[in-house]
Design an enzyme around this catalytic site. Sequence first.
Site, PDB file in Angstrom:
ATOM      1  N   SER A  85       0.864  -1.169   0.000  1.00 22.23           N
ATOM      2  CA  SER A  85       0.000   0.000   0.000  1.00 22.23           C
ATOM      3  C   SER A  85       0.909   1.229   0.000  1.00 22.23           C
ATOM      4  O   SER A  85       1.735   1.390   0.900  1.00 22.23           O
ATOM      5  CB  SER A  85      -0.867  -0.033   1.267  1.00 22.23           C
ATOM      6  N   LYS A 131      -1.093  -0.985  -4.457  1.00 26.32           N
ATOM      7  CA  LYS A 131      -2.252  -0.173  -4.070  1.00 26.32           C
ATOM      8  C   LYS A 131      -1.777   1.248  -3.847  1.00 26.32           C
ATOM      9  O   LYS A 131      -0.795   1.478  -3.149  1.00 26.32           O
ATOM     10  CB  LYS A 131      -2.869  -0.777  -2.804  1.00 26.32           C
ATOM     11  N   LYS A 182      -2.863   5.132  -2.692  1.00 24.30           N
ATOM     12  CA  LYS A 182      -3.856   5.957  -2.015  1.00 24.30           C
ATOM     13  C   LYS A 182      -4.191   7.152  -2.913  1.00 24.30           C
ATOM     14  O   LYS A 182      -3.294   7.739  -3.532  1.00 24.30           O
ATOM     15  CB  LYS A 182      -3.288   6.474  -0.688  1.00 24.30           C
ATOM     16  N   ASP A 214      -7.008   3.196  -3.328  1.00 23.88           N
ATOM     17  CA  ASP A 214      -7.753   3.235  -2.059  1.00 23.88           C
ATOM     18  C   ASP A 214      -8.032   4.698  -1.726  1.00 23.88           C
ATOM     19  O   ASP A 214      -7.108   5.493  -1.554  1.00 23.88           O
ATOM     20  CB  ASP A 214      -6.940   2.576  -0.939  1.00 23.88           C
ATOM     21  N   GLU A 222     -10.959   0.838  -3.665  1.00 21.60           N
ATOM     22  CA  GLU A 222     -11.296   0.540  -2.271  1.00 21.60           C
ATOM     23  C   GLU A 222     -11.948   1.760  -1.614  1.00 21.60           C
ATOM     24  O   GLU A 222     -11.417   2.868  -1.700  1.00 21.60           O
ATOM     25  CB  GLU A 222     -10.005   0.155  -1.537  1.00 21.60           C
ATOM     26  N   ASP A 236     -13.849  -1.433   2.719  1.00 29.14           N
ATOM     27  CA  ASP A 236     -12.966  -1.540   3.879  1.00 29.14           C
ATOM     28  C   ASP A 236     -13.728  -0.958   5.065  1.00 29.14           C
ATOM     29  O   ASP A 236     -14.415  -1.684   5.800  1.00 29.14           O
ATOM     30  CB  ASP A 236     -11.649  -0.784   3.566  1.00 29.14           C
ATOM     31  N   LYS A 255     -10.060  -6.803   7.664  1.00 35.16           N
ATOM     32  CA  LYS A 255      -9.045  -6.451   8.656  1.00 35.16           C
ATOM     33  C   LYS A 255      -9.506  -7.038   9.974  1.00 35.16           C
ATOM     34  O   LYS A 255     -10.644  -6.779  10.408  1.00 35.16           O
ATOM     35  CB  LYS A 255      -8.906  -4.931   8.789  1.00 35.16           C
ATOM     36  N   GLY A 276      -4.315  -3.982   5.937  1.00 35.35           N
ATOM     37  CA  GLY A 276      -3.311  -3.716   6.968  1.00 35.35           C
ATOM     38  C   GLY A 276      -3.613  -2.421   7.702  1.00 35.35           C
ATOM     39  O   GLY A 276      -4.380  -1.578   7.226  1.00 35.35           O
TER      40      GLY A 276
HETATM   41  O1  OSB Z   1      -7.251   1.969   4.347  1.00 35.62           O
HETATM   42  O2  OSB Z   1      -6.172   0.182   4.183  1.00 35.62           O
HETATM   43  C1  OSB Z   1      -6.306   1.287   4.696  1.00 35.62           C
HETATM   44  C2  OSB Z   1      -3.314   2.123   6.924  1.00 35.62           C
HETATM   45  C3  OSB Z   1      -3.957   2.696   7.995  1.00 35.62           C
HETATM   46  C4  OSB Z   1      -5.326   2.844   7.979  1.00 35.62           C
HETATM   47  C5  OSB Z   1      -6.062   2.409   6.875  1.00 35.62           C
HETATM   48  C6  OSB Z   1      -5.430   1.815   5.798  1.00 35.62           C
HETATM   49  C7  OSB Z   1      -4.030   1.697   5.812  1.00 35.62           C
HETATM   50  C8  OSB Z   1      -3.254   1.141   4.701  1.00 35.62           C
HETATM   51  C9  OSB Z   1      -1.898   0.582   5.023  1.00 35.62           C
HETATM   52  O3  OSB Z   1      -3.619   1.154   3.551  1.00 35.62           O
HETATM   53  C10 OSB Z   1      -1.843  -0.882   4.827  1.00 35.62           C
HETATM   54  C11 OSB Z   1      -0.591  -1.452   5.456  1.00 35.62           C
HETATM   55  O4  OSB Z   1      -0.612  -1.747   6.662  1.00 35.62           O
HETATM   56  O5  OSB Z   1       0.408  -1.595   4.752  1.00 35.62           O
HETATM   57 MG    MG Z   2      -8.419   0.877   2.974  1.00 32.34          MG
END
Ligand code: OSB
Ligand code: MG
Length: 370
Positions: free
Chosen positions: A135, A161, A163, A189, A214, A239, A263, A291
């Site tokens: 991510s 992925k 953001k 995401d 996402e 999510d 999660k 994650g």
């Molecule tokens: O939306 O998936 C998410 C991290 C913190 C809070 C929300 C998210 C995330 C990540 C990181 O996308 C995923 C990771 O732990 O590598």
């Molecule tokens: Mg997410």
Amino acid sequence: MKIEKVKFDRLKMPLLSPFQTSFGTATVREFVLVSVYGEGHVGYAECVAMDAPVYNEETIDSALHVAEQFIIPKLLETELETPDDFSTLFSWIRRNNMAKSGIESAIWDLYAKQKGIPLSKALGGKKEEIEVGVSIGIEPTVEGLLKKVEGFLEEGYKKIKIKIKPGVDVERIRAVRERFGYDVPLMADANSAYTLADIETLKQLDQYKLIMIEQPLAHDDIVDHAKLQRELETPICLDESIHSLEDARKAIELGSCKIINIKIGRVGGLTQAKKIHDLCQEKGIPVWCGGMLESGIGRAHNIAIASLSNFTIPGDTSASKKYWAEDIIEPEVFLSKPGIVTVPKEPGIGYKLRQDVVDKYLLSSKVYCK
Ligand code: OSB
Ligand code: MG
């Protein structure tokens, strides 16, 4: 199972590089390491609540409060047959899923250690290795993003992925496709940053053939997501909107998503995660493990649950070194082959705690006994 003692260690670890999402930028990760003791074994887990209620309604302090006031006193005087009993025993507590999950997942590790079997097997997982992705946060520049993508592709990560947020979306995805082509398994995401008013922007993403988008819309929505999914070719993955088996059932029934990110913390623990996995399998909805910027202890639980058969899409459980200069487990999570993490065969989570590293990042500790 009799739980004799519970310990909370509050840690603060610096991230190797800042991680930006549509809800803010993190440079450190503060979290609670949970230890549960019983019959000569110790089970570990991580409470993944964040320092502010920006992802869900919980915080580290709210989770500690709920655990101390409402979970631990009852737990210390109750005999559990199996870890599944935890979620029944505390089903009267509404939400506060990360507070529950931190303790419940540690009990699962304890249970697997007492039985002498890997946690993955205790959960019904069959896979010996899992495919993983990364991510990538919102990078300050397009060039910076492309450099990161290049590095992760070289390591063989099976899913990239990225953001996004309004204004930092279509151009980023286009840049990645132009540089690396359409064979890269790519997704975005949005962490709830859009509304239906942004539908034209979201439709523009269709041309880039993402494996999914996402959580584009509100954290508490499944109705508008269903409307959006009818207008988009790109599959929607939920999510933030999915906190329970019932949420998953309703979202699937409404057509709000075609994929679900599971999660463990967000859904209240491993028992619930497994139930959502099973429902999705029955309904033909693939899942993957998300994650929360976990330390190695949280990563270990993610690896165990991702060994279940309907986790058919690579998860966000990247190697420890993506986030940490040194992790609190031994060995660290690493790629055994390009984009692959091997599921441990040792009892429980299959990783040892590095007390020296825990001590280095420790803010405070608290112990509870009967
Ligand atoms: O939306 O998936 C998410 C991290 C913190 C809070 C929300 C998210 C995330 C990540 C990181 O996308 C995923 C990771 O732990 O590598
Ligand atoms: Mg997410």
